[in-house]
Design an enzyme around this catalytic site. Sequence first.
Site, PDB file in Angstrom:
ATOM      1  CG  PHE A 138     -20.218  43.070 -16.347  1.00 24.88           C
ATOM      2  CD1 PHE A 138     -19.743  42.524 -17.536  1.00 24.88           C
ATOM      3  CD2 PHE A 138     -20.951  42.249 -15.496  1.00 24.88           C
ATOM      4  CE1 PHE A 138     -19.994  41.197 -17.871  1.00 24.88           C
ATOM      5  CE2 PHE A 138     -21.202  40.920 -15.817  1.00 24.88           C
ATOM      6  CZ  PHE A 138     -20.712  40.394 -17.006  1.00 24.88           C
ATOM      7  CG  ASP A 223     -26.250  45.813 -12.328  1.00 25.16           C
ATOM      8  OD1 ASP A 223     -26.293  45.133 -11.286  1.00 25.16           O
ATOM      9  OD2 ASP A 223     -25.789  45.384 -13.403  1.00 25.16           O
ATOM     10  CE  LYS A 252     -21.237  38.855  -9.490  1.00 28.50           C
ATOM     11  NZ  LYS A 252     -21.584  39.780 -10.578  1.00 28.50           N
TER      12      LYS A 252
HETATM   13  C1  LIG Z   1     -22.101  39.735 -11.991  1.00 26.12           C
HETATM   14  C2  LIG Z   1     -22.856  40.915 -12.445  1.00 26.12           C
HETATM   15  C3  LIG Z   1     -23.912  40.799 -13.362  1.00 26.12           C
HETATM   16  C4  LIG Z   1     -24.279  39.499 -14.028  1.00 26.12           C
HETATM   17  O1  LIG Z   1     -24.753  38.567 -13.118  1.00 26.12           O
HETATM   18  P1  LIG Z   1     -24.942  37.026 -13.571  1.00 26.12           P
HETATM   19  O2  LIG Z   1     -25.575  36.383 -12.371  1.00 26.12           O
HETATM   20  O3  LIG Z   1     -23.585  36.491 -13.889  1.00 26.12           O
HETATM   21  O4  LIG Z   1     -25.829  37.039 -14.753  1.00 26.12           O
HETATM   22  C5  LIG Z   1     -24.623  41.939 -13.684  1.00 26.12           C
HETATM   23  N1  LIG Z   1     -24.315  43.131 -13.148  1.00 26.12           N
HETATM   24  C6  LIG Z   1     -23.312  43.277 -12.270  1.00 26.12           C
HETATM   25  C7  LIG Z   1     -23.034  44.627 -11.689  1.00 26.12           C
HETATM   26  C8  LIG Z   1     -22.535  42.181 -11.898  1.00 26.12           C
HETATM   27  O5  LIG Z   1     -21.517  42.341 -11.048  1.00 26.12           O
END
Ligand SMILES: *Cc1c(COP(=O)(O)O)cnc(C)c1O
Length: 401
Positions: A138, A223, A252
């Site tokens: 994701f 990420d 986050k």
């Molecule tokens: C939540 C998340 C995203 C997306 O972040 P947003 O601030 O909602 O755009 C991308 N990568 C990972 C691993 C995430 O947990």
Amino acid sequence: MPTGELRLNAEQYLMNTYTRQPISIVRGRGTKVYDLEGREYIDFVAGIAVTLLGHGHPDLVLAIQKQVQHLIHTSNLYYTEPQVRLAQTLVEHSFAQKVFFCNSGAEANEAAIKLSRKYSCDKYGADRYEIITMKNSFHGRTLATLTATGQEKVQKGFAPLMPGFSYVTFNDLSEVERAMTSKTAAVMLEPIQAEGGVYVADRGYLQGLQELCRERDVLLIFDEVQTGMGRTGTLFCYEQFGMQPDIMTLAKGLGGGVPIGACLATDAVARAFSPGTHASTFGGNPLACAAGSAVLRVLLDGKILEKGRRMGESLAKGLTALKERHRLVKDVRGLGLLQAMELDIDAKTVVADCLARGLLINCTGDHVLRFVPPLIIAEPEISRLLKALEQIFSHRTTATH
Ligand SMILES: *Cc1c(COP(=O)(O)O)cnc(C)c1O
């Protein structure tokens, strides 16, 4: 506005993009939140791994209040100290040498995708642009990041997707090796697939990936939007694997609740960006950066990282004990305070049962409960969660026999 009326108005005025729990949260304090009717909940969601220091942490509140009085925003046409200071702290505590600020995880990943393409284009020409990502990953909801996301349900209905992405199985090094071509610019992954159900990468896999990428000057993008900022027991998750990426994204937890994202990179990679190649109006704004610096100060100065690590172990131990007693628990996995429990029953109904018992938890997919409390969560609160789950599971077992 009463909760019932709020629900109706939300339906009338908001686009229908979320399934919400039937409560209206008005206030938070530490590890607890309170709804409109004054009910208290222990917060094991933390705004989806965002409010690391809990709600209303005095250092964070003070830093935000102070910054609001001086300057909320001015744009990147000028220097502002909070932005430079936060970048310096991130660099001093990571592999990276340069930082680009934005406002969300998706945007941080967009920056990483653009940066890796630009690096590759400058060095090897415009044909070398492909990015290998993982199935079940994701990376966000913008067009480039939903394309990077290896899940059909996220992509469905949004074709045509971005060209230049291919997908391999997580934790399988030989698949990445086979997928690499002369067009490959980068490999992008989460060290723990969080939204995908909390699958932790193997140490050997990540080390092998780094080696493979270095050999071919393919950039390794981590990420760490969810795993970063102390969530897994170290400031960044990669530290626990004896290797490092070339690019890392954060969001986050970085602002403790204030929206902010960041893309970090080594000097050699970051040089691909120059004025005019990438930008964000709000990116690195003084308010968000003051919040980010306050969060980092607390994480680095205090014992919070260590406490979070201990609480993560305690939570994992408790969840594992539940697994041994209840056959409906299929698996427990995670690192630090990013923990998950896989069930063979509908996880949503367990989320609802927990809510009724004054506990906020979250599920990802149909069968996985996810626990991402603030790092200040305490032992008695973990016990309350474990006791509630014990009761809920016992009920289910007797009800189905
Ligand atoms: C939540 C998340 C995203 C997306 O972040 P947003 O601030 O909602 O755009 C991308 N990568 C990972 C691993 C995430 O947990």
